[in-house]
Design a protein around this motif. Structure first.
Motif, PDB file in Angstrom:
ATOM      1  N   SER A   1      11.820   4.135   4.442  1.00 44.40           N
ATOM      2  CA  SER A   1      13.008   4.857   3.982  1.00 44.40           C
ATOM      3  C   SER A   1      12.601   5.891   2.941  1.00 44.40           C
ATOM      4  N   ARG A   2      13.414   6.933   2.824  1.00 41.72           N
ATOM      5  CA  ARG A   2      13.158   7.931   1.792  1.00 41.72           C
ATOM      6  C   ARG A   2      13.404   7.327   0.417  1.00 41.72           C
TER       7      ARG A   2
ATOM      8  N   THR B   1      16.908   6.002  -1.205  1.00 45.62           N
ATOM      9  CA  THR B   1      17.853   5.517  -0.194  1.00 45.62           C
ATOM     10  C   THR B   1      18.571   4.270  -0.706  1.00 45.62           C
TER      11      THR B   1
ATOM     12  N   THR C   1      10.765   1.710   1.159  1.00 46.02           N
ATOM     13  CA  THR C   1      10.149   2.979   0.789  1.00 46.02           C
ATOM     14  C   THR C   1       8.625   2.885   0.896  1.00 46.02           C
TER      15      THR C   1
END
Length: 272
Positions: free
Chosen positions: A6-7, A10, A34
């Protein structure tokens, strides 16, 4: 099946929804995986991309990197990957019959029993309330194995997972036990059942008879979790044909873990 990090930034809600849309997750909120969290979980792992097995039903490639991602999702703290990876590899042994466990219409779930110094190191509990809510890590460690086998194996409800009702242990199930030798055992369980001794424990039969009755109602490989208070009085392992784990807090309530009737044998591995 694999999934991507995930960024940074998030939210839990967004990460959970995005992953579920891709078929990853168990329906509970997940920690956003992440890059930073993923790499921290892999710290100390020598070869994170080495393929160590194929996980049914879709036979995805099992790697330490995949395990680490699932450990992040589950909320584990770093250091747990070797344990979960060893448990996942153990579940691939033919006698465990993971394909059957993952696709059955029955209630089979993959449980794990962890013993030895790793119990304390990872914050697991072998005492009061160990299988329920609490500050211990049993829940998230058990969840990490369940997520690994489901994610890598391509388990999807109603498609490859056909359990008529399923059961809560499919979210994760981790029993911890004291001991000097660090081991992990995987076993297919159909649920849990409380067993209560008769009378006032005046004789061994007050303990053994209710346990024997519980074992007689089930087929397949059976496991009993015996609290220390009982274990000090009766050698259950010597008297009954079942796997016996000594764990739990004060009290005399015992736990029966019925084996899956579809056919599975537990597998134990020593932790390095």
């Amino acid at each position: 099946m694999t999934f991507s990090p995930s960024r940074e930034g998030t939210s839990v809600e967004t990460a959970t929804a995005d992953l579920l849309a891709d078929g990853v997750g168990d329906g509970l909120p997940v920690v956003p995986p992440t890059v930073e969290r993923w790499e921290r979980m892999l710290d100390g792992v020598a070869d994170p991309d080495a393929v160590v097995g194929l996980v049914p039903p879709l036979f995805g490639e099992l790697t330490a990197r995949a395990v680490a991602g699932c450990c992040v999702l589950a909320g584990c703290r770093p250091g747990v990957v070797p344990l979960v990876l060893t448990a996942a590899v153990a579940a691939l042994e033919p006698e465990f019959n993971l394909l059957g466990v993952q696709t059955t219409t029955g209630t089979a779930a993959v449980g794990m029993i962890v013993a030895g110094p790793v119990v304390g190191t990872l914050g697991l509990s072998d005492a009061t309330g160990m299988l329920g809510p609490g500050p211990h890590a049993n829940g998230v460690v058990g969840r990490s194995l369940a997520l690994t086998l489901a994610t890598v194996g391509g388990v999807r409800v109603g498609e490859t997972s056909m359990a008529t009702t399923s059961q809560p242990a499919r979210y994760g199930f981790c029993v911890a036990a004291a001991g000097e030798v660090p081991t992990v055992t995987v076993l297919a369980i159909s649920g849990t059942a409380e067993v209560v001794p008769r009378d006032d424990l005046a004789a061994p039969d007050d303990v053994l008879a209710p346990l024997a009755e519980a074992l007689g109602r089930s087929a397949g490989e059976q496991t009993l979790v015996i609290p220390p208070e009982i274990a000090r009085r009766v050698d259950v392992a010597r008297e009954l044909d079942a796997r016996v784990v000594v764990a739990g807090g004060p009290g005399v309530k015992m736990l029966h873990l019925p084996g899956w009737m579809g056919g599975s044998r537990g597998v134990t591995r020593t932790l390095g």
